[in-house]
Scaffold this active site. Structure first.
Site: not given
Lengths: 310, 428
Positions: B56, B58-60, B90, B230, B276, B303, B322
Site C-alpha cells: 500500500h 502512494h507514489l503520486r 488513485n 489499513h 484516513n 499507506d 495521509g
C-alpha cells in the site's frame, strides 16, 4: 495571556480576572455619553471572519473601537481568500501589515490554534471567535458575565444546556468554563445531538427537559444548526420543539430566579417560544450587551496588560 | 554479479553466517570465501531479512509529481528495506486502465530500485459506478494482481460483489478501503472523546467494521479473495477473526501509524496527524498489535502518502489525509512489536515481507533466506537508533508524524536480485 483560543484549559483565576475587568469596564462606561477609553490607542485589531456573523463581529469591532484600537474588518468573501489564498498566507499577510491581534472565525475546528502557531514569530495575539464545532470562548465568557450579574457567584449553580450540543462550539466553551467556575452543567438533548464520549466531560446528561427545569438556576438554549446537519438528527422541527423547545408551559417549571439564555440567532417558536424569549427571565439582550464589555476585557488582557495573567 | 554478505544473522537467529549471492540468487550460506571481484557487505551484528514488500504505497506519479515520483518513492522504499511496492491507483489520471498501469510498471523498472507493481482501480475513475477493465490490466505488461479504489470505498454492495466474483478468474485480490460513506460524511477524526472535545465531526469505528463484515460475507459468497486495507479498529479485528474462522479468503493489513499513534495526538491540531482511516484510541492500537502478532491481521502496509506543504500546513479540515511511511515502517514495527516482545525477527519477516508478497502474488519476493532463493534482502541493525527528520527522507514531501522522534532499528542495506540498492542510508 497571549491568546484566547479556548476555555478548555483556561484557569479560574484568569477567567475571573477577565470577568472582573469586564464588570469594571461596564461600570466605567455606564451613563457615559462618549464611550471611548484610550487604552488600546495605536493598537491594530483585525477581525478575520470566514463565516457569516453579525453579533460577534460587531461586538468585537465596537469593543476595539471603545478601547481606541484601530479595527479593521476582513471577511473571507471580500478578500484574497476568495482568490484561493490559504489561511496561513492570509495570516502572515495580516501580521506583516502590522496586526497586534487577529480575531478569527473559521469553519474548521482548531483553525485559531493553527493561526496562533503561524503568527507566533510575529507576536500577534489570536482570539478565537468561533472555530468549527470546537469553541467560542468569548461567548462562554459573556454568558458567565451575564449569569454572574443575575445569580451572583456561579459556584454550585446548576445550568442546563439544551439542544444541539454536538454541533455547538458555544456549548463546548460553556461546559468547560462553567465547570471551571464551579457550576454544575446538565446537558439536555436527544442522543443524536450529544457528542460521543460526552460522559467523559464534566457534565450530567438528560433527555427529559421537563424533569430538569425545576432544579436549574439557568437554562441555556442552543441554536439548532441546520447548516451543519445531514442525515436526520431528529424527526421534525415539530417533534424537536415538543421535546426540547422552551415553551411558556416549560418556563413555568423553572424556579422564579432562573435565567434564560440563548446565544442567538434564535429560532423563535421552535427552540424558544416568542413570549419566553422576551420575558423578564430572558437575558438575551444582556448577553449581547455584556458581550461588548467581555470582549473589551479580553482585548485589554491581551494587548494592554502585559503579564496581567500567564 | 557476485555479493557476499559477511557475518549476518538470518532472522536474528543462530550464529552469524556469510551469504553468497550470485546472479541474483543465494548460492551458499555458511562460511564463504569471498570470490575475486565480489562486492562485500559487512553485516556483523546485523539481522538479515527477506526484502520488505509494501502492499500500500502512494507514489503520486502520474499527477502529483510535486509530492512524489516513482523515482523518489522507489528511493524511499529501498532505504526503508523494501524490494517491492504496490503503487496505489488513485493517481491522476487514475490507474483504471492498462495504459496507466503499464506505464507505472515500466517506470518502476527503469528506476530499478524496487519492483513497482501498480494496483489497478476497481471502478472507472474510482467513482464506484462501473467496473474498470480488470482483465485488461491483469493481462497487460504490469500483470496487475491487486485492485483497489483506495481512498474511496466501493460502497455499492452489488458492484463489490461483481468485482469480487470477476477477480476470481484473474487470480487477483480486491483490496478495500473500508469506509461506509454515509457514516463518515464530513468526518475529520476518530469519533470518540477526543473528537468530541475538539469539535471534529467523527469517523465512527462502525463505518469501517460494517463494510468489512459486509465484504467478508460477499467474499465468502463469491469464493473470492478480499484484502482489507489499513485496519484501524478493535472491532474490525473481531470481524476478521470471525470471517477467517468461517473460511473466508480474507487478508488484512495494518499501518505502522495505527500500531503506534493514537488520537491523543489530535491535541496539537497539526494535520500531520490527519490520516484516513483516522488515528484511533489506545485500546484499538493495542488490539491491532495483538492481532498482528497472532496473524488475524496478516501484514504491515505503510499507506505511504506524501503531501505537499500547502496541503498539510493548513487548518485541519482543509488538509489532505495521509503521512509518509516507507522509511519509518521497520522502526515503528521494531518499536511496537519487537521491543514489546510481540514479534521476533521471523515474525517481522512474516508481516513485512512474506505475507504481503503472498497476498500480492509476488513469487520472487518474501521468500525464505535459503540456497536457491532470489536474493531480495534487507539488512537491519537491531541495536541502532535514529532520529527522524522529514526533510532528510528521500521522499519529495516531508509529512512525517515522527519528526524529531528517536526510533529503534536501522535498515543498513537493501538488496534487489543480488544488487545493493541502498546502503548506510544512501541509494546505490
Amino acid at each position: 495571556m497571549k491568546h484566547l483560543l479556548a476555555t478548555d484549559g483556561l484557569d479560574a483565576e484568569t477567567a475571573t480576572a477577565v470577568l472582573d475587568t469586564a464588570d469594571e469596564l461596564k461600570h466605567t462606561l455606564l451613563g457615559r455619553e462618549v464611550k471611548k477609553l484610550p487604552t488600546l490607542r495605536g493598537r491594530t485589531v483585525i477581525t478575520l471572519f470566514y463565516e457569516n456573523s453579525t453579533r460577534t463581529r460587531v461586538s468585537f469591532e465596537i469593543a476595539g473601537k471603545w478601547m481606541s484600537a484601530d479595527v479593521v474588518n476582513v471577511s473571507a468573501s471580500s478578500s484574497s481568500v476568495n482568490k484561493g489564498e490559504s489561511l496561513r498566507d492570509t495570516a502572515l499577510t495580516l501580521a506583516a501589515a502590522g496586526a497586534d491581534c487577529v480575531i478569527v472565525r473559521h469553519p474548521a475546528s482548531g483553525a485559531a490554534h493553527r493561526l496562533s502557531g503561524w503568527l507566533a514569530e510575529a507576536g500577534t495575539s489570536v482570539v478565537n471567535a468561533g472555530d468549527g464545532t470546537h469553541e467560542h470562548p468569548t461567548q462562554a465568557l459573556l454568558d458567565a458575565a451575564t449569569l454572574r450579574e443575575r445569580l451572583g457567584s456561579l459556584k454550585d449553580r446548576r445550568i442546563a444546556i439544551v439542544g444541539d450540543v454536538v454541533h455547538s462550539r458555544v456549548a463546548r466553551s460553556n461546559i468547560h468554563l462553567l465547570h471551571t467556575l464551579g457550576a454544575e452543567v446538565v446537558l439536555v438533548a436527544p442522543p443524536t445531538l450529544l457528542p460521543v464520549g460526552v460522559e467523559k466531560l464534566p457534565v450530567t446528561v438528560s433527555h427529559d427537559l421537563d424533569a430538569e427545569l425545576p432544579a436549574v438556576d439557568a437554562v441555556m438554549m442552543l441554536r439548532v444548526q441546520a447548516e451543519r446537519m445531514y442525515g436526520g438528527f431528529f424527526p421534525s422541527a415539530r417533534e424537536y420543539s415538543i421535546s426540547y423547545g422552551l415553551s411558556e408551559r416549560r418556563q413555568a417549571l423553572l424556579p422564579d430566579h432562573a435565567v434564560v439564555l440563548h446565544p442567538g440567532p434564535m429560532l423563535r417558536g421552535m427552540e424558544i417560544a416568542h413570549a419566553v424569549a422576551d420575558s423578564p427571565a430572558s437575558a438575551v439582550t444582556e448577553q449581547v450587551r455584556n458581550g461588548v464589555h467581555v470582549r473589551m476585557a479580553v482585548l485589554y488582557h491581551l494587548l494592554a496588560s502585559e503579564g496581567a495573567a500567564a | 554479479m557476485t555479493l557476499v554478505i559477511k557475518g549476518a544473522r538470518p532472522y536474528g537467529e543462530g550464529e552469524p553466517v556469510d551469504v553468497l549471492v550470485e546472479d541474483g540468487v543465494i548460492t551458499s550460506i555458511g562460511s564463504v570465501k569471498v570470490p575475486e571481484g565480489a562486492e562485500v557487505l559487512d553485516a556483523a551484528g546485523q539481522v538479515l531479512l527477506p526484502g520488505f514488500v509494501d502492499l500500500h504505497t502512494h507514489l503520486r506519479e502520474p499527477g502529483r509529481e510535486d509530492t512524489e515520483t516513482i523515482d523518489s518513492g522507489s528511493a524511499a522504499a529501498a532505504l526503508g528495506g523494501y524490494t517491492a511496492v504496490f503503487a496505489m491507483a488513485n493517481t491522476d489520471p487514475v490507474a483504471d486502465n492498462a495504459l496507466v498501469t503499464d506505464h507505472v510498471w515500466r517506470r518502476g523498472q527503469e528506476v530499478g530500485l524496487v519492483d513497482v507493481h501498480p494496483v489497478g482501480a476497481v471502478t472507472v475513475g474510482l467513482n464506484g459506478a462501473k467496473l474498470a477493465e480488470l482483465g485488461t490490466m491483469a493481462k497487460g505488461t504490469a500483470g496487475v494482481r491487486v485492485f483497489s479504489d483506495d481512498g474511496v470505498c466501493v460502497a455499492d454492495p452489488l458492484l463489490m460483489r461483481r468485482a469480487l466474483e470477476y477477480s476470481t478468474a484473474l487470480d487477483a485480490v480486491i483490496a478495500q478501503h473500508a469506509e461506509e460513506p454515509r457514516l463518515t460524511v464530513g468526518a475529520q477524526a476518530h469519533e470518540g472523546e477526543q473528537a468530541s472535545r475538539l469539535g471534529y465531526p467523527g469517523w465512527p469505528a462502525s463505518a469501517e467494521e460494517s463494510i468489512v463484515a459486509r465484504d467478508c460475507l460477499l467474499a465468502l459468497h463469491a469464493n473470492a479473495r478480499l484484502h482489507v486495507c489499513h485496519v484501524s479498529t478493535a472491532g474490525t479485528v473481531d470481524v476478521l477473526r470471525w470471517a477467517k474462522d468461517r473460511g473466508t479468503k480474507v487478508s488484512a493489513e495494518v499501518t505502522p501509524h495505527h500500531l503506534l499513534l493514537t488520537d491523543d495526538r489530535l491535541d496539537t491540531y497539526d494535520p500531520v496527524n490527519k490520516v484516513n482511516p483516522p488515528l484511533r484510541t489506545g485500546r484499538d492500537a493495542e488490539k491491532l498489535r495483538a492481532a498482528l502478532a497472532e496473524g488475524v491481521v496478516d501484514c504491515v502496509a505503510t499507506d505511504h502518502a506524501p503531501h505537499a506543504p500547502q496541503d498539510k500546513d493548513t487548518e485541519w479540515n482543509a488538509a489532505r489525509p495521509g503521512m509518509l511511511g516507507l522509511q519509518t515502517a521497520l522502526s515503528v514495527v521494531v518499536e511496537t512489536m519487537v521491543k514489546t516482545g510481540l514479534l521476533d525477527w521471523r515474525g517481522v519477516a512474516r508481516v513485512l515481507s512474506e505475507r504481503p508478497a503472498e497476498i500480492g502474488n509476488l513469487p520472487d519476493h518474501g521468500r525464505r533466506i535459503a540456497v536457491g532463493e532470489p536474493a531480495n534482502l534487507a539488512l537491519v541493525d537491531p541495536d541502532a537508533e535514529w532520529t527522524v527528520r522529514g526533510a532528510e527522507l528521500a521522499s519529495i514531501a516531508a509529512n512525517t508524524p515522527y519528526e524529531g522522534m528517536r526510533l529503534p532499528g536501522v535498515v543498513t542495506a537493501t538488496v534487489l536480485r543480488g544488487r545493493i540498492t541502498a546502503r548506510e542510508g544512501k541509494i546505490r
